[in-house]
Enzyme design. Structure first.
Site, mmCIF file in Angstrom:
data_model
loop_
_atom_site.group_PDB
_atom_site.id
_atom_site.type_symbol
_atom_site.label_atom_id
_atom_site.label_comp_id
_atom_site.label_asym_id
_atom_site.label_seq_id
_atom_site.Cartn_x
_atom_site.Cartn_y
_atom_site.Cartn_z
ATOM 1 N N CYS A 180 1.030 3.132 6.792
ATOM 2 C CA CYS A 180 1.613 1.826 7.123
ATOM 3 C C CYS A 180 1.583 0.946 5.880
ATOM 4 C CB CYS A 180 0.852 1.177 8.267
ATOM 5 S SG CYS A 180 -0.900 0.870 7.928
ATOM 6 N N HIS A 221 -9.586 2.904 0.445
ATOM 7 C CA HIS A 221 -8.154 2.591 0.416
ATOM 8 C C HIS A 221 -7.853 1.576 -0.680
ATOM 9 C CE1 HIS A 221 -4.150 1.543 1.466
ATOM 10 N NE2 HIS A 221 -4.395 0.656 2.412
ATOM 11 N N CYS A 262 0.810 -1.223 0.000
ATOM 12 C CA CYS A 262 0.000 0.000 0.000
ATOM 13 C C CYS A 262 0.837 1.264 0.000
ATOM 14 C CB CYS A 262 -1.024 0.007 1.129
ATOM 15 S SG CYS A 262 -0.596 -0.929 2.571
#
Length: 377
Positions: free
Chosen positions: A363, A333, A89
Protein backbone atom coordinates in the site's frame (compact mmCIF):
# COMPACT_ATOMS: atom_id res chain seq x y z
CA UNK A 1 11.60 -8.55 -24.16
CA UNK A 2 10.80 -9.12 -20.47
CA UNK A 3 13.09 -7.70 -17.80
CA UNK A 4 14.67 -9.99 -15.20
CA UNK A 5 15.79 -9.58 -11.60
CA UNK A 6 19.54 -10.17 -11.85
CA UNK A 7 20.63 -9.27 -8.29
CA UNK A 8 19.24 -8.05 -4.99
CA UNK A 9 20.82 -6.75 -1.79
CA UNK A 10 19.89 -4.58 1.16
CA UNK A 11 21.33 -3.07 4.28
CA UNK A 12 20.41 -4.31 7.73
CA UNK A 13 17.21 -2.56 8.82
CA UNK A 14 17.23 -0.84 12.22
CA UNK A 15 14.89 1.24 14.35
CA UNK A 16 14.91 4.95 13.56
CA UNK A 17 16.22 7.26 16.27
CA UNK A 18 17.46 4.46 18.58
CA UNK A 19 18.90 1.91 16.14
CA UNK A 20 22.45 1.28 14.99
CA UNK A 21 22.01 3.20 11.70
CA UNK A 22 20.63 6.37 13.28
CA UNK A 23 23.89 8.28 12.81
CA UNK A 24 24.43 7.17 9.21
CA UNK A 25 23.39 9.45 6.39
CA UNK A 26 20.93 7.90 3.93
CA UNK A 27 23.14 8.70 0.94
CA UNK A 28 26.10 6.94 2.58
CA UNK A 29 23.86 4.03 3.56
CA UNK A 30 22.52 3.56 0.03
CA UNK A 31 25.98 3.95 -1.51
CA UNK A 32 27.34 1.10 0.62
CA UNK A 33 24.48 -1.18 -0.45
CA UNK A 34 25.07 -0.24 -4.09
CA UNK A 35 28.80 -0.96 -3.79
CA UNK A 36 28.09 -4.28 -2.11
CA UNK A 37 25.65 -5.41 -4.78
CA UNK A 38 27.97 -4.41 -7.62
CA UNK A 39 30.90 -6.18 -6.01
CA UNK A 40 28.86 -9.36 -5.66
CA UNK A 41 27.87 -9.31 -9.32
CA UNK A 42 31.29 -8.28 -10.62
CA UNK A 43 29.51 -5.99 -13.07
CA UNK A 44 31.27 -2.86 -14.35
CA UNK A 45 29.07 0.11 -13.29
CA UNK A 46 29.85 1.78 -16.62
CA UNK A 47 27.51 -0.77 -18.26
CA UNK A 48 24.47 0.59 -16.40
CA UNK A 49 21.99 2.60 -18.44
CA UNK A 50 20.65 4.43 -15.39
CA UNK A 51 20.38 4.46 -11.62
CA UNK A 52 16.78 4.96 -10.50
CA UNK A 53 16.30 5.61 -6.79
CA UNK A 54 13.09 5.72 -4.78
CA UNK A 55 12.71 7.85 -1.66
CA UNK A 56 9.49 8.86 0.11
CA UNK A 57 10.73 12.14 1.60
CA UNK A 58 13.55 13.39 -0.66
CA UNK A 59 14.72 16.41 1.30
CA UNK A 60 17.55 17.43 3.62
CA UNK A 61 20.14 14.61 3.68
CA UNK A 62 17.86 12.74 1.26
CA UNK A 63 17.49 15.78 -0.97
CA UNK A 64 18.76 16.98 -4.32
CA UNK A 65 18.83 14.19 -6.94
CA UNK A 66 19.67 11.44 -4.48
CA UNK A 67 20.19 8.85 -7.22
CA UNK A 68 23.02 10.91 -8.65
CA UNK A 69 24.51 11.59 -5.21
CA UNK A 70 24.50 7.89 -4.33
CA UNK A 71 26.02 6.96 -7.70
CA UNK A 72 28.91 9.34 -7.18
CA UNK A 73 29.44 8.23 -3.58
CA UNK A 74 29.56 4.63 -4.82
CA UNK A 75 32.35 5.57 -7.22
CA UNK A 76 30.37 5.19 -10.43
CA UNK A 77 31.75 6.93 -13.51
CA UNK A 78 30.33 10.35 -14.35
CA UNK A 79 28.74 8.89 -17.49
CA UNK A 80 26.20 6.82 -15.51
CA UNK A 81 23.07 8.99 -15.02
CA UNK A 82 20.65 8.95 -12.10
CA UNK A 83 16.98 9.74 -11.43
CA UNK A 84 15.06 9.98 -8.16
CA UNK A 85 11.37 9.01 -8.06
CA UNK A 86 8.71 9.36 -5.39
CA UNK A 87 5.59 7.26 -4.86
CA UNK A 88 5.94 7.42 -1.09
CA UNK A 89 6.46 3.86 0.22
CA UNK A 90 5.99 2.46 -3.29
CA UNK A 91 8.91 4.52 -4.61
CA UNK A 92 11.54 1.83 -5.17
CA UNK A 93 9.03 -0.65 -6.58
CA UNK A 94 8.02 2.04 -9.05
CA UNK A 95 11.73 2.47 -9.85
CA UNK A 96 11.79 -1.23 -10.79
CA UNK A 97 8.68 -0.75 -12.95
CA UNK A 98 10.29 2.17 -14.78
CA UNK A 99 13.42 0.12 -15.42
CA UNK A 100 11.46 -2.90 -16.65
CA UNK A 101 9.38 -0.73 -18.98
CA UNK A 102 12.53 0.85 -20.40
CA UNK A 103 13.94 -2.60 -21.10
CA UNK A 104 10.70 -3.80 -22.70
CA UNK A 105 10.71 -0.68 -24.87
CA UNK A 106 14.25 -1.44 -26.02
CA UNK A 107 15.68 1.75 -24.53
CA UNK A 108 18.29 0.07 -22.34
CA UNK A 109 19.50 -3.22 -20.89
CA UNK A 110 20.68 -2.65 -17.31
CA UNK A 111 19.24 -0.51 -14.53
CA UNK A 112 20.16 -0.30 -10.88
CA UNK A 113 17.00 0.32 -8.84
CA UNK A 114 17.68 1.62 -5.35
CA UNK A 115 15.52 2.57 -2.37
CA UNK A 116 16.47 4.34 0.83
CA UNK A 117 14.93 6.07 3.81
CA UNK A 118 16.45 7.42 6.99
CA UNK A 119 13.38 7.95 9.14
CA UNK A 120 15.84 9.20 11.76
CA UNK A 121 17.21 12.08 9.71
CA UNK A 122 14.09 12.96 7.72
CA UNK A 123 10.82 12.49 9.63
CA UNK A 124 7.69 11.08 8.02
CA UNK A 125 5.98 14.11 6.52
CA UNK A 126 9.27 15.92 6.05
CA UNK A 127 10.51 19.10 7.73
CA UNK A 128 8.26 21.61 5.98
CA UNK A 129 4.77 20.09 5.86
CA UNK A 130 2.59 22.52 3.92
CA UNK A 131 -0.69 20.89 2.87
CA UNK A 132 -3.03 22.43 0.37
CA UNK A 133 -5.69 24.11 2.56
CA UNK A 134 -8.63 23.01 0.42
CA UNK A 135 -7.62 19.34 0.39
CA UNK A 136 -6.59 19.45 4.04
CA UNK A 137 -9.97 20.76 5.18
CA UNK A 138 -12.29 18.88 2.85
CA UNK A 139 -10.68 15.50 2.15
CA UNK A 140 -8.69 12.64 3.65
CA UNK A 141 -5.68 13.34 1.43
CA UNK A 142 -3.41 14.02 4.40
CA UNK A 143 -4.92 11.57 6.89
CA UNK A 144 -2.43 9.89 9.21
CA UNK A 145 -1.44 6.36 8.22
CA UNK A 146 -2.47 5.01 11.63
CA UNK A 147 -6.00 6.29 11.21
CA UNK A 148 -6.22 4.61 7.81
CA UNK A 149 -5.21 1.34 9.49
CA UNK A 150 -8.09 1.76 11.94
CA UNK A 151 -10.46 2.55 9.08
CA UNK A 152 -9.43 -0.61 7.24
CA UNK A 153 -9.78 -2.72 10.39
CA UNK A 154 -13.30 -1.40 10.85
CA UNK A 155 -14.47 -1.59 7.24
CA UNK A 156 -12.99 -5.05 6.58
CA UNK A 157 -13.74 -6.44 10.07
CA UNK A 158 -10.14 -7.34 10.92
CA UNK A 159 -10.17 -8.31 14.58
CA UNK A 160 -7.41 -7.17 16.92
CA UNK A 161 -6.58 -10.78 17.83
CA UNK A 162 -6.02 -11.63 14.15
CA UNK A 163 -3.74 -8.61 13.76
CA UNK A 164 -1.70 -9.68 16.77
CA UNK A 165 -1.41 -13.21 15.45
CA UNK A 166 -0.01 -11.85 12.16
CA UNK A 167 2.47 -9.63 14.03
CA UNK A 168 3.58 -12.53 16.22
CA UNK A 169 4.05 -14.76 13.17
CA UNK A 170 6.00 -12.02 11.37
CA UNK A 171 8.54 -11.83 14.22
CA UNK A 172 8.64 -15.61 14.64
CA UNK A 173 9.32 -16.20 10.93
CA UNK A 174 11.91 -13.41 10.71
CA UNK A 175 13.72 -14.63 13.81
CA UNK A 176 13.76 -18.20 12.49
CA UNK A 177 15.03 -17.03 9.09
CA UNK A 178 17.82 -15.02 10.72
CA UNK A 179 18.77 -17.92 12.99
CA UNK A 180 18.93 -20.26 9.97
CA UNK A 181 21.16 -17.82 8.07
CA UNK A 182 18.50 -17.16 5.45
CA UNK A 183 18.76 -13.37 5.70
CA UNK A 184 22.55 -13.06 5.71
CA UNK A 185 22.91 -13.56 1.97
CA UNK A 186 20.76 -10.55 1.10
CA UNK A 187 22.36 -8.19 3.61
CA UNK A 188 25.35 -5.96 2.82
CA UNK A 189 27.13 -5.13 6.10
CA UNK A 190 27.17 -1.37 6.63
CA UNK A 191 29.86 0.75 8.26
CA UNK A 192 28.15 3.39 10.39
CA UNK A 193 29.30 6.97 10.88
CA UNK A 194 30.66 5.85 14.25
CA UNK A 195 32.74 3.15 12.58
CA UNK A 196 30.73 0.10 13.69
CA UNK A 197 30.13 -2.65 11.13
CA UNK A 198 26.45 -3.63 11.26
CA UNK A 199 25.49 -6.90 9.59
CA UNK A 200 22.18 -7.97 11.15
CA UNK A 201 18.68 -6.52 11.38
CA UNK A 202 17.70 -4.71 14.55
CA UNK A 203 13.89 -4.57 14.52
CA UNK A 204 13.14 -8.28 14.90
CA UNK A 205 11.84 -9.20 18.34
CA UNK A 206 12.32 -12.96 18.87
CA UNK A 207 10.87 -12.76 22.38
CA UNK A 208 7.53 -11.21 21.50
CA UNK A 209 4.40 -13.11 22.47
CA UNK A 210 0.67 -12.98 21.91
CA UNK A 211 0.28 -12.06 25.57
CA UNK A 212 2.68 -9.12 25.25
CA UNK A 213 0.93 -7.89 22.10
CA UNK A 214 -2.48 -8.19 23.77
CA UNK A 215 -1.28 -5.94 26.59
CA UNK A 216 -0.44 -2.97 24.34
CA UNK A 217 -2.71 0.06 24.21
CA UNK A 218 -4.15 1.36 20.92
CA UNK A 219 -2.01 4.20 19.59
CA UNK A 220 -4.23 5.98 17.08
CA UNK A 221 -7.71 5.86 18.66
CA UNK A 222 -8.61 5.29 22.30
CA UNK A 223 -11.23 2.77 21.22
CA UNK A 224 -9.11 1.41 18.38
CA UNK A 225 -7.57 -1.97 17.61
CA UNK A 226 -4.21 -0.93 16.08
CA UNK A 227 -1.19 -0.90 18.40
CA UNK A 228 2.53 -0.29 18.03
CA UNK A 229 2.91 -4.06 17.92
CA UNK A 230 0.64 -4.42 14.90
CA UNK A 231 2.28 -1.54 13.01
CA UNK A 232 5.58 -1.44 11.14
CA UNK A 233 8.27 0.43 13.09
CA UNK A 234 9.93 3.64 11.97
CA UNK A 235 13.03 2.27 10.27
CA UNK A 236 16.33 3.22 8.63
CA UNK A 237 17.52 1.15 5.66
CA UNK A 238 18.39 0.84 1.99
CA UNK A 239 17.93 -1.77 -0.73
CA UNK A 240 18.90 -2.32 -4.36
CA UNK A 241 17.76 -4.51 -7.25
CA UNK A 242 19.60 -4.96 -10.55
CA UNK A 243 17.06 -5.14 -13.38
CA UNK A 244 18.38 -6.23 -16.77
CA UNK A 245 17.39 -7.91 -20.00
CA UNK A 246 17.89 -11.68 -20.10
CA UNK A 247 20.40 -11.24 -22.92
CA UNK A 248 22.44 -8.78 -20.85
CA UNK A 249 22.43 -11.19 -17.91
CA UNK A 250 23.72 -14.03 -20.08
CA UNK A 251 26.39 -11.89 -21.68
CA UNK A 252 27.77 -10.68 -18.36
CA UNK A 253 27.57 -13.90 -16.35
CA UNK A 254 24.72 -12.81 -14.09
CA UNK A 255 22.31 -15.31 -12.54
CA UNK A 256 18.79 -13.85 -12.70
CA UNK A 257 16.19 -15.31 -10.34
CA UNK A 258 12.93 -14.29 -12.03
CA UNK A 259 11.39 -12.37 -14.90
CA UNK A 260 8.91 -9.54 -14.45
CA UNK A 261 5.61 -10.45 -16.13
CA UNK A 262 3.17 -8.04 -14.51
CA UNK A 263 3.40 -4.49 -13.12
CA UNK A 264 0.63 -2.22 -11.90
CA UNK A 265 -0.25 0.73 -9.74
CA UNK A 266 -3.73 1.73 -8.62
CA UNK A 267 -5.50 4.40 -6.61
CA UNK A 268 -7.94 4.02 -3.71
CA UNK A 269 -9.70 6.28 -1.21
CA UNK A 270 -6.94 7.82 0.94
CA UNK A 271 -9.03 7.08 4.05
CA UNK A 272 -8.39 3.36 3.48
CA UNK A 273 -5.03 3.59 1.74
CA UNK A 274 -4.03 0.19 3.14
CA UNK A 275 -6.24 -1.68 0.67
CA UNK A 276 -4.12 -0.39 -2.23
CA UNK A 277 -2.62 -3.86 -2.86
CA UNK A 278 -6.05 -5.22 -3.77
CA UNK A 279 -6.70 -3.33 -7.04
CA UNK A 280 -2.99 -3.11 -7.90
CA UNK A 281 -2.54 -6.86 -7.54
CA UNK A 282 -5.67 -7.61 -9.55
CA UNK A 283 -4.37 -5.44 -12.38
CA UNK A 284 -0.93 -7.04 -12.27
CA UNK A 285 -2.35 -10.58 -12.15
CA UNK A 286 -4.55 -9.83 -15.16
CA UNK A 287 -1.57 -8.43 -17.03
CA UNK A 288 0.42 -11.57 -16.24
CA UNK A 289 -2.49 -13.81 -17.22
CA UNK A 290 -2.59 -15.73 -13.94
CA UNK A 291 -4.81 -15.92 -10.86
CA UNK A 292 -4.02 -15.55 -7.16
CA UNK A 293 -4.31 -19.28 -6.53
CA UNK A 294 -1.38 -19.87 -8.89
CA UNK A 295 1.01 -17.87 -6.69
CA UNK A 296 3.76 -19.75 -4.87
CA UNK A 297 5.21 -16.75 -3.02
CA UNK A 298 3.61 -13.49 -1.87
CA UNK A 299 5.47 -10.58 -0.30
CA UNK A 300 2.97 -8.03 0.96
CA UNK A 301 4.36 -5.17 2.97
CA UNK A 302 3.05 -5.15 6.50
CA UNK A 303 2.64 -1.43 6.96
CA UNK A 304 -0.06 -2.48 9.42
CA UNK A 305 -1.43 -5.92 10.18
CA UNK A 306 -4.99 -4.72 9.53
CA UNK A 307 -4.34 -3.71 5.93
CA UNK A 308 -2.07 -6.64 5.11
CA UNK A 309 -4.67 -9.10 6.42
CA UNK A 310 -7.54 -7.36 4.64
CA UNK A 311 -5.60 -7.43 1.36
CA UNK A 312 -4.61 -11.10 1.70
CA UNK A 313 -8.20 -12.08 2.45
CA UNK A 314 -9.79 -10.02 -0.32
CA UNK A 315 -7.31 -11.32 -2.89
CA UNK A 316 -7.76 -14.93 -1.79
CA UNK A 317 -4.04 -15.51 -1.23
CA UNK A 318 -2.97 -18.58 0.74
CA UNK A 319 -1.61 -17.22 4.07
CA UNK A 320 1.04 -19.97 4.07
CA UNK A 321 2.88 -18.32 1.16
CA UNK A 322 2.78 -14.79 2.60
CA UNK A 323 5.99 -13.19 3.93
CA UNK A 324 7.75 -16.50 4.42
CA UNK A 325 10.77 -14.94 6.17
CA UNK A 326 8.74 -12.34 8.04
CA UNK A 327 7.37 -8.99 6.92
CA UNK A 328 7.56 -5.29 7.62
CA UNK A 329 6.30 -5.48 11.20
CA UNK A 330 9.39 -7.52 12.08
CA UNK A 331 11.99 -6.67 9.43
CA UNK A 332 11.08 -2.97 9.38
CA UNK A 333 9.70 -0.52 6.83
CA UNK A 334 12.13 2.22 5.71
CA UNK A 335 9.62 3.83 3.36
CA UNK A 336 11.61 4.34 0.18
CA UNK A 337 13.51 1.07 0.53
CA UNK A 338 10.64 -1.38 1.04
CA UNK A 339 9.50 -1.75 -2.58
CA UNK A 340 12.89 -2.92 -3.78
CA UNK A 341 13.30 -5.15 -0.72
CA UNK A 342 10.06 -7.06 -1.17
CA UNK A 343 10.49 -7.38 -4.95
CA UNK A 344 14.05 -8.68 -4.62
CA UNK A 345 12.96 -10.90 -1.74
CA UNK A 346 10.03 -12.34 -3.71
CA UNK A 347 12.39 -13.25 -6.55
CA UNK A 348 14.86 -14.87 -4.15
CA UNK A 349 12.13 -16.84 -2.38
CA UNK A 350 10.74 -18.02 -5.69
CA UNK A 351 14.12 -19.54 -6.50
CA UNK A 352 14.52 -20.97 -2.99
CA UNK A 353 11.05 -22.52 -2.95
CA UNK A 354 11.32 -23.68 -6.57
CA UNK A 355 7.95 -22.14 -7.33
CA UNK A 356 6.72 -20.58 -10.54
CA UNK A 357 4.91 -17.32 -9.70
CA UNK A 358 5.48 -14.66 -7.05
CA UNK A 359 3.77 -11.44 -6.03
CA UNK A 360 5.27 -8.36 -4.39
CA UNK A 361 2.78 -5.67 -3.39
CA UNK A 362 2.33 -2.79 -0.98
CA UNK A 363 0.00 0.00 0.00
CA UNK A 364 1.04 3.61 -0.50
CA UNK A 365 0.23 6.71 1.52
CA UNK A 366 -2.29 9.03 -0.09
CA UNK A 367 -4.35 6.11 -1.33
CA UNK A 368 -2.41 3.98 -3.80
CA UNK A 369 -1.10 0.46 -4.30
CA UNK A 370 1.68 -1.07 -6.38
CA UNK A 371 2.24 -4.67 -7.39
CA UNK A 372 4.72 -6.79 -9.32
CA UNK A 373 4.27 -10.34 -10.63
CA UNK A 374 7.37 -12.49 -11.15
CA UNK A 375 7.86 -15.77 -12.96
CA UNK A 376 10.68 -18.17 -12.16
CA UNK A 377 13.34 -18.71 -14.81
Amino acid sequence: MKAVISAYARSPFHFAKKGKLADTRPDDLAAQVVQGLMQRTGLDPALLDDVILGCAYPESSQGNNLARIVSLLAGFPFEVPGMTVNRFCGSSMSAIHIAAAQIEAGLGEAYLCVGVESMTMVPQGGFNFSPNPQLYEHSDTYISMGHTAENVASRYEVARADQEKMAYESHRKAAAAREAGLLAGEIVPVRTAAGELVSEDGCIRPGTSLEALAGLKPVFRDDGVVTAGTSSPLTDGASAVLVTSAAFARKHGLTPSARIIGMASAGVDPAVMGIGPIPATRKALAQAGITADQLDVAEINEAFASQALASVRELGIDPAIVNIDGGGMAIGHPLGATGARITGKAAALLARKQGRYALATQCVGGGQGVATILEAL
